[in-house]
Design a protein around this motif. Structure first.
Motif, PDB file in Angstrom:
ATOM      1  N   THR A   1     -18.754 -44.423 -59.851  1.00 49.97           N
ATOM      2  CA  THR A   1     -18.768 -43.841 -58.335  1.00 49.97           C
ATOM      3  C   THR A   1     -18.221 -45.153 -57.233  1.00 49.97           C
ATOM      4  O   THR A   1     -18.475 -44.815 -56.133  1.00 49.97           O
ATOM      5  N   ARG A   2     -17.524 -45.831 -57.650  1.00 57.04           N
ATOM      6  CA  ARG A   2     -16.769 -46.841 -56.880  1.00 57.04           C
ATOM      7  C   ARG A   2     -15.798 -46.312 -55.864  1.00 57.04           C
ATOM      8  O   ARG A   2     -14.871 -45.517 -56.263  1.00 57.04           O
ATOM      9  N   GLY A   3     -16.092 -46.306 -54.726  1.00 51.47           N
ATOM     10  CA  GLY A   3     -15.233 -46.055 -53.659  1.00 51.47           C
ATOM     11  C   GLY A   3     -14.909 -44.560 -53.372  1.00 51.47           C
ATOM     12  O   GLY A   3     -14.396 -43.854 -53.073  1.00 51.47           O
ATOM     13  N   ILE A   4     -16.351 -44.054 -53.567  1.00 53.78           N
ATOM     14  CA  ILE A   4     -16.485 -42.429 -53.608  1.00 53.78           C
ATOM     15  C   ILE A   4     -17.322 -42.187 -52.815  1.00 53.78           C
ATOM     16  O   ILE A   4     -18.330 -42.653 -52.417  1.00 53.78           O
ATOM     17  N   ASP A   5     -17.213 -41.205 -51.915  1.00 50.58           N
ATOM     18  CA  ASP A   5     -18.183 -40.792 -50.838  1.00 50.58           C
ATOM     19  C   ASP A   5     -19.443 -39.991 -51.405  1.00 50.58           C
ATOM     20  O   ASP A   5     -19.687 -39.866 -52.493  1.00 50.58           O
ATOM     21  N   VAL A   6     -20.495 -40.136 -50.337  1.00 53.15           N
ATOM     22  CA  VAL A   6     -21.717 -39.649 -50.856  1.00 53.15           C
ATOM     23  C   VAL A   6     -22.042 -38.440 -51.717  1.00 53.15           C
ATOM     24  O   VAL A   6     -22.613 -38.545 -52.773  1.00 53.15           O
ATOM     25  N   GLY A   7     -21.242 -37.397 -51.070  1.00 50.09           N
ATOM     26  CA  GLY A   7     -21.298 -36.204 -51.699  1.00 50.09           C
ATOM     27  C   GLY A   7     -21.107 -36.181 -53.127  1.00 50.09           C
ATOM     28  O   GLY A   7     -21.604 -35.530 -54.129  1.00 50.09           O
ATOM     29  N   ALA A   8     -19.744 -36.586 -53.409  1.00 50.56           N
ATOM     30  CA  ALA A   8     -19.155 -36.538 -54.644  1.00 50.56           C
ATOM     31  C   ALA A   8     -19.952 -37.593 -55.511  1.00 50.56           C
ATOM     32  O   ALA A   8     -20.061 -37.241 -56.690  1.00 50.56           O
ATOM     33  N   LYS A   9     -20.586 -38.572 -54.941  1.00 52.22           N
ATOM     34  CA  LYS A   9     -21.446 -39.683 -55.664  1.00 52.22           C
ATOM     35  C   LYS A   9     -22.508 -38.974 -56.525  1.00 52.22           C
ATOM     36  O   LYS A   9     -22.833 -38.957 -57.574  1.00 52.22           O
ATOM     37  N   SER A  10     -23.093 -38.182 -55.702  1.00 50.06           N
ATOM     38  CA  SER A  10     -24.342 -37.470 -56.175  1.00 50.06           C
ATOM     39  C   SER A  10     -24.059 -36.308 -57.057  1.00 50.06           C
ATOM     40  O   SER A  10     -24.845 -36.029 -58.092  1.00 50.06           O
ATOM     41  N   GLU A  11     -22.576 -35.820 -57.160  1.00 54.17           N
ATOM     42  CA  GLU A  11     -22.173 -34.778 -58.121  1.00 54.17           C
ATOM     43  C   GLU A  11     -21.835 -35.425 -59.294  1.00 54.17           C
ATOM     44  O   GLU A  11     -22.554 -34.906 -60.416  1.00 54.17           O
ATOM     45  N   ILE A  12     -21.336 -36.750 -59.134  1.00 50.55           N
ATOM     46  CA  ILE A  12     -21.016 -37.363 -60.306  1.00 50.55           C
ATOM     47  C   ILE A  12     -22.556 -37.839 -60.903  1.00 50.55           C
ATOM     48  O   ILE A  12     -22.634 -37.955 -62.381  1.00 50.55           O
ATOM     49  N   HIS A  13     -23.408 -38.280 -60.269  1.00 45.66           N
ATOM     50  CA  HIS A  13     -24.519 -38.638 -60.713  1.00 45.66           C
ATOM     51  C   HIS A  13     -25.321 -37.397 -61.655  1.00 45.66           C
ATOM     52  O   HIS A  13     -25.864 -37.527 -62.789  1.00 45.66           O
ATOM     53  N   ARG A  14     -25.023 -36.460 -60.808  1.00 42.54           N
ATOM     54  CA  ARG A  14     -26.118 -35.055 -61.660  1.00 42.54           C
ATOM     55  C   ARG A  14     -25.053 -34.994 -63.032  1.00 42.54           C
ATOM     56  O   ARG A  14     -25.643 -34.441 -63.914  1.00 42.54           O
ATOM     57  N   MET A  15     -23.741 -34.840 -62.872  1.00 38.45           N
ATOM     58  CA  MET A  15     -23.154 -34.839 -64.299  1.00 38.45           C
ATOM     59  C   MET A  15     -23.212 -35.741 -65.413  1.00 38.45           C
ATOM     60  O   MET A  15     -23.551 -35.341 -66.481  1.00 38.45           O
ATOM     61  N   ILE A  16     -23.665 -37.004 -65.088  1.00 40.03           N
ATOM     62  CA  ILE A  16     -23.951 -38.015 -65.857  1.00 40.03           C
ATOM     63  C   ILE A  16     -25.285 -37.688 -66.480  1.00 40.03           C
ATOM     64  O   ILE A  16     -25.503 -37.706 -67.761  1.00 40.03           O
ATOM     65  N   SER A  17     -26.214 -37.238 -65.548  1.00 40.78           N
ATOM     66  CA  SER A  17     -27.718 -37.032 -66.131  1.00 40.78           C
ATOM     67  C   SER A  17     -27.608 -35.591 -67.102  1.00 40.78           C
ATOM     68  O   SER A  17     -28.059 -35.759 -67.920  1.00 40.78           O
ATOM     69  N   GLN A  18     -26.781 -34.681 -66.488  1.00 44.88           N
ATOM     70  CA  GLN A  18     -26.555 -33.617 -67.500  1.00 44.88           C
ATOM     71  C   GLN A  18     -26.011 -33.725 -68.789  1.00 44.88           C
ATOM     72  O   GLN A  18     -26.634 -33.474 -69.892  1.00 44.88           O
ATOM     73  N   LEU A  19     -25.053 -34.857 -68.966  1.00 42.04           N
ATOM     74  CA  LEU A  19     -24.655 -35.065 -70.241  1.00 42.04           C
ATOM     75  C   LEU A  19     -25.606 -35.657 -71.006  1.00 42.04           C
ATOM     76  O   LEU A  19     -25.754 -35.419 -72.145  1.00 42.04           O
ATOM     77  N   ALA A  20     -26.442 -36.784 -70.363  1.00 46.51           N
ATOM     78  CA  ALA A  20     -27.343 -37.360 -71.346  1.00 46.51           C
ATOM     79  C   ALA A  20     -28.259 -36.325 -71.728  1.00 46.51           C
ATOM     80  O   ALA A  20     -28.875 -36.149 -72.768  1.00 46.51           O
ATOM     81  N   GLY A  21     -28.499 -35.335 -70.850  1.00 48.36           N
ATOM     82  CA  GLY A  21     -29.317 -34.284 -71.357  1.00 48.36           C
ATOM     83  C   GLY A  21     -29.079 -33.459 -72.456  1.00 48.36           C
ATOM     84  O   GLY A  21     -29.701 -33.049 -73.479  1.00 48.36           O
ATOM     85  N   GLN A  22     -27.683 -33.517 -72.651  1.00 52.57           N
ATOM     86  CA  GLN A  22     -27.059 -32.874 -73.897  1.00 52.57           C
ATOM     87  C   GLN A  22     -26.805 -33.754 -75.009  1.00 52.57           C
ATOM     88  O   GLN A  22     -26.168 -33.501 -76.305  1.00 52.57           O
ATOM     89  N   GLY A  23     -27.411 -35.025 -75.125  1.00 47.24           N
ATOM     90  CA  GLY A  23     -27.607 -35.946 -76.051  1.00 47.24           C
ATOM     91  C   GLY A  23     -26.359 -36.817 -76.340  1.00 47.24           C
ATOM     92  O   GLY A  23     -26.368 -37.663 -77.278  1.00 47.24           O
ATOM     93  N   VAL A  24     -25.763 -36.854 -75.213  1.00 47.70           N
ATOM     94  CA  VAL A  24     -24.419 -38.118 -75.364  1.00 47.70           C
ATOM     95  C   VAL A  24     -25.099 -39.326 -74.745  1.00 47.70           C
ATOM     96  O   VAL A  24     -26.155 -39.479 -74.238  1.00 47.70           O
ATOM     97  N   GLY A  25     -24.863 -40.358 -75.493  1.00 48.42           N
ATOM     98  CA  GLY A  25     -25.147 -41.871 -75.418  1.00 48.42           C
ATOM     99  C   GLY A  25     -24.299 -42.147 -74.267  1.00 48.42           C
ATOM    100  O   GLY A  25     -23.001 -42.323 -74.406  1.00 48.42           O
ATOM    101  N   ILE A  26     -24.747 -42.796 -73.130  1.00 49.01           N
ATOM    102  CA  ILE A  26     -23.883 -43.179 -71.987  1.00 49.01           C
ATOM    103  C   ILE A  26     -24.323 -44.666 -71.593  1.00 49.01           C
ATOM    104  O   ILE A  26     -25.368 -45.181 -71.771  1.00 49.01           O
ATOM    105  N   ILE A  27     -23.015 -45.566 -71.586  1.00 49.74           N
ATOM    106  CA  ILE A  27     -23.325 -46.716 -71.187  1.00 49.74           C
ATOM    107  C   ILE A  27     -22.496 -46.723 -69.487  1.00 49.74           C
ATOM    108  O   ILE A  27     -21.331 -46.215 -69.537  1.00 49.74           O
TER     109      ILE A  27
END
Lengths: 512, 340
Positions: A442-468
């Motif tokens: 989320t470097r250089g990304i605005d607040v709204g897009a940032k939280s969308e990307i965080h939600r995405m990452i969280s969802q992916l983890a929920g689907q069993g993806v391992g995330i670094i």
């Protein structure tokens, strides 16, 4: 109206009218084909203040800055500098009027020395018409001591760290005796220590009566360095507040026009088996003996200062720079990670740190950028790309990630940073990865897009993806990670669990 | 992209008509130039420039060989590379192919035991010679990392040397009529257009094509996206070499002999055709049809000047201006597009 050259004469004669405002902008509009970048915007800068500009990407901050710096000419509106109305026609014009911009992408000539970079076009000459290197060195050294910068004027800029290059840019701006300094996210690539140094320099400049326009996405910087803050949204000016009285929530509300209730929406998901096991991973001369396990559904945060080897580990995991020793096992199988193709075949994805350098194909369109990593798979038959099927999934991905683009044929360079990042995330999601490495997602990304990307990452983890997930932002690391690996000078100094981790513990591990 | 299209009720249809293919501009230039010569023809020569089948035929024939090479060179330039060796490959391929295409009527054949071979043998061998040259280029660039300009400058010299060494400079003549067919009539034009059609599809619709653009647009990003950049660059240079080899065979068949000096200067004309056709030397941009039109522009200009009896030397001077002018216009267009 005074022409820029007249302004210059006025300035050099010392007869500058002491106007209340250093700079006043009123009713400025600027349209690009298809988008009204600025709509009737006003902005005022006082002497001896740091004025922060905030807003989501695409809010118009950068356009306003480019107008101030003479890069764009506004369609309408007035621009007064020290009480005099002027019209800037080029960046050089702006410089000669005492306005200097320190760009996010630093504009320095890497093979040339620090001194040469600063005095380019204004080199001190000997009486024979040769460049007077001794004098140039002296001028540079004086400038550096004034700003408390510790750099050798004779080294090539290309050998310096990003932070030091930034210091050179600032020194260069100061050398023009600029009254207005524009800084566009100056801390985005700096470590905490470097940021402290930068702030010290900014405070020196402020004390000298300069006006500093400071674009940032980081809220804590605002409270640390700014005197005033102006907020923009969708090309419009929303308001100006005193930094000492405004609250974080109020700024966010002004920026997004809505409340963001949860900045880091990490869901609690069951952690599965080990998907990746790394033992004693070493890249000679860069990092050594890094070991960790990554589980399915886990977000492993990687913290550490810039230069601690975080990004190098990521590159080695993905086979960009193969390890010199150590092992990587995926789902229990040892894998010789010799190239990105191997990593891709193992179901890995890698969002690189530098969007422009190693991520985007800037001159290609959204479609091409998104599909490039799946051209090895099911969408290719006998070498022919099944473009219509591929276009459909890319469009679905665009919609799912809410990428703002006129259509799939828009060049990626015309998208905002946040949307570019979403395109790149889309690229990797299309590969349906088992393991996803995200370097500064989320470097250089605005607040709204940032939280969308965080939600995405969280969802992916929920689907069993391992995330670094590598990040320089402490709240992001603390908010998103299940466990946190901390690095310092090429070594893994510790792994903290979500419960035990806090800012102090991480900083302790990251600094010794 | 305008505000109106955004609010329009049929944005998709609008979007399509808005985006004319980039090579449309080049086609306009081509037609404009042809019409200009047509007009000048009536004014100064009292006859039509275009409505003369023989002239048109010669015009296209003259540039077909350049066109075949330019198709390969376009791909190389899209990867942000350059190929200076194509003219030399033409020479080498012409020599080797001709030496295997000699008829038994000739008593001093290079390989007396290998005369009257079926035409397919020299054709294939000639193409393979080109492919080998391309492989050397690609290998040098991919494995040693030296700049394409240097690698192909080296092979430009060496492969020309090979072409001369092969018969110690002597021409190879008395080729079989079967072999000469590929250079006769308008066969070269067909070969050119077929190659163009094939590589138009390859660049636009295959993985090979997508990778080619990606590497030129951002090599580092391509690598991280899992593209084997080195291997792909070798493919691209081999294909460029194969096409140059093919051009060499056509050249030999047209002249009914192989000469070591064949193809001198072709590499620059091919690069010019690609560049006039809108291929960007910085990589990532370029299309085959643009190159085809660029090639035809070269043909129209050369043929038009000859038609108007303009001095040869003057022709060259103007041609240089056209190449530079085309790039200036293209750069301006690119800048406008990037801002939009």
């Amino acid at each position: 109206m005074l022409s820029p050259t007249t302004m210059k004469v006025v300035r050099e004669s010392g007869a500058v009218p002491q106007a209340t405002w250093l700079m006043e902008i009123e009713g400025v509009s600027k349209a690009f084909p298809g988008v009204k970048a600025l709509d009737n915007v006003s902005f005022q800068l006082k002497r001896g203040t740091v004025h922060a500009l905030m807003g989501e990407n695409g809010a118009g901050k950068s356009t306003l800055m480019k107008i101030i710096a003479g890069i764009y000419t506004p369609d309408s509106g007035t621009f007064r500098l020290r009480g005099q109305q002027i019209k800037l026609v080029s960046p050089l014009d702006a410089l000669e009027n005492g306005i200097a911009m320190i760009h996010q992408e630093l504009n320095l000539m890497a093979p040339m020395t620090v001194a040469e970079n600063i005095w380019i076009r204004r080199e001190p000459m000997t009486k024979f018409g040769f460049v007077d290197h001794a004098k140039m060195r002296k001028l540079t050294a004086d400038l550096f001591s004034e700003l408390n910068i510790d750099l050798d004027p004779d080294v090539a800029v290309g050998t310096l760290s990003i932070a030091n290059r930034q210091m050179v840019e600032i020194a260069k701006a100061v050398s023009y005796e600029s009254d207005v300094l524009i800084m566009d996210e100056p801390t985005s690539a700096l470590t905490d220590k470097e940021v402290a140094h930068l702030f010290a320099i900014i405070k020196t400049l402020r004390a000298k009566g300069k006006g500093i326009v400071y674009i940032t996405h980081k809220m804590n910087e605002l409270f640390e360095i700014a005197d005033e803050v102006s907020v923009f949204r969708d090309g419009r000016y929303i308001g100006t507040r005193e930094a000492s009285t405004v609250t974080r929530e109020e700024i966010i509300r002004m920026m997004v026009g809505r409340e963001i209730t949860q900045m880091f929406p990490k869901d609690i998901v069951p952690i599965g088996d080990v998907i990746m096991s790394v033992q004693e991973l070493t890249l000679k001369g860069v990092f050594a003996n890094v070991s960790f396990d990554l589980h399915k559904g886990e977000i492993l945060g990687v913290a550490g200062l810039v230069g601690s080897g975080r990004s190098n580990v990521a590159e080695t995991l993905f086979g960009v720079t193969p390890a010199t020793s150590g092992t990587i096992s995926i789902a229990g199988q040892k894998v010789a990670m010799t190239s990105p193709q191997v990593a891709l075949a193992q179901g890995m994805g890698f969002l690189t740190e530098d969007r422009k350098e190693t991520g985007c194909f800037l001159i290609l369109d959204v479609q091409q950028n998104m599909q490039v990593a799946v051209l090895g798979g099911e969408f290719v038959q006998n070498g022919f790309v099944r473009q219509s099927a591929l276009t459909r999934v890319c469009e679905a991905m665009r919609d799912a990630l809410r990428v703002k683009t006129p259509d799939m044929h828009e060049r990626v360079e015309n998208l905002s940073g946040g949307n570019q990042q979403k395109v790149l995330i889309g690229r990797w999601l299309l590969t349906k990865p088992r393991i996803l490495i995200l370097d500064e997602p989320t470097r250089g990304i605005d607040v709204g897009a940032k939280s969308e990307i965080h939600r995405m990452i969280s969802q992916l983890a929920g689907q069993g993806v391992g995330i670094i997930m590598i990040s320089s932002e402490m709240p992001e690391i603390l908010g998103m990670s299940d466990r946190i690996l901390v690095m310092h000078e090429g070594r893994a100094t510790g792994i903290l669990s979500r419960d035990e981790a806090d800012q102090v513990k991480i900083m302790e591990l990251a600094s010794h | 992209m305008t505000i109106e299209t955004k609010s329009s009720s049929a944005p998709v249809a609008k979007a399509r008509s808005r985006r004319l293919p980039p090579e449309f501009n080049i086609l306009v230039v081509l037609i404009g130039m042809a019409l200009m010569f047509e007009l000048l023809g009536w004014v100064f020569e009292g006859q039509s420039f275009l409505f003369n089948i023989l002239r048109l035929r010669i015009m296209i024939l003259q540039v077909s060989v350049i066109g075949i090479i330019a198709i390969g060179v376009t791909q190389v330039i899209i990867t942000s590379g350059i190929d200076l060796s194509s003219g030399s490959i033409v020479g080498a391929s012409a020599m080797v192919a001709a030496s295997l295409a000699q008829s038994s009527d000739y008593t001093h054949a290079i390989y007396p035991g290998l005369t009257n071979l079926p035409a397919i043998v020299p054709i294939l061998v000639g193409i393979v010679v080109g492919g080998l040259g391309g492989f050397i280029n690609g290998g040098l660039i991919a494995w040693t990392g030296i700049p394409p300009f240097i690698a192909t400058l080296g092979t430009y010299v060496s492969i020309r040397g090979f072409a001369k060494w092969y018969t110690h400079g002597n021409p190879v003549s008395f080729l079989t009529p079967q072999f000469n067919v590929i250079g006769s009539g308008i066969v070269p034009v067909f070969i050119f257009l077929i190659c163009a059609a094939i590589f138009h599809v390859v660049l636009g619709y295959t993985r090979y094509g997508k990778f080619t653009y990606a590497i030129g647009a951002n090599r580092q990003a391509a690598r991280v996206s899992g593209i084997n950049v080195q291997r792909h660059l070798i493919y691209v240079y081999v294909i460029a070499g194969l096409l140059s080899g093919l051009a060499g065979i056509v050249t030999a068949a047209r002249a009914q002999s192989g000469q070591s000096g064949m193809g001198v200067g072709y590499e620059l004309q091919a690069i010019a055709a690609a560049v006039i056709g809108g291929t960007s030397l910085t990589g990532g941009v370029g299309r085959i049809w643009g190159t085809v039109f660029g090639t035809l522009i070269l043909g129209v200009v050369t043929s038009g000047f000859t038609f108007l009896n303009i001095n040869d030397y003057l022709q060259e001077m103007v041609l240089g201006g056209i190449i530079v002018g085309a790039v200036i216009v293209d750069q301006y267009r690119q800048a406008r597009r990037a801002k939009a």
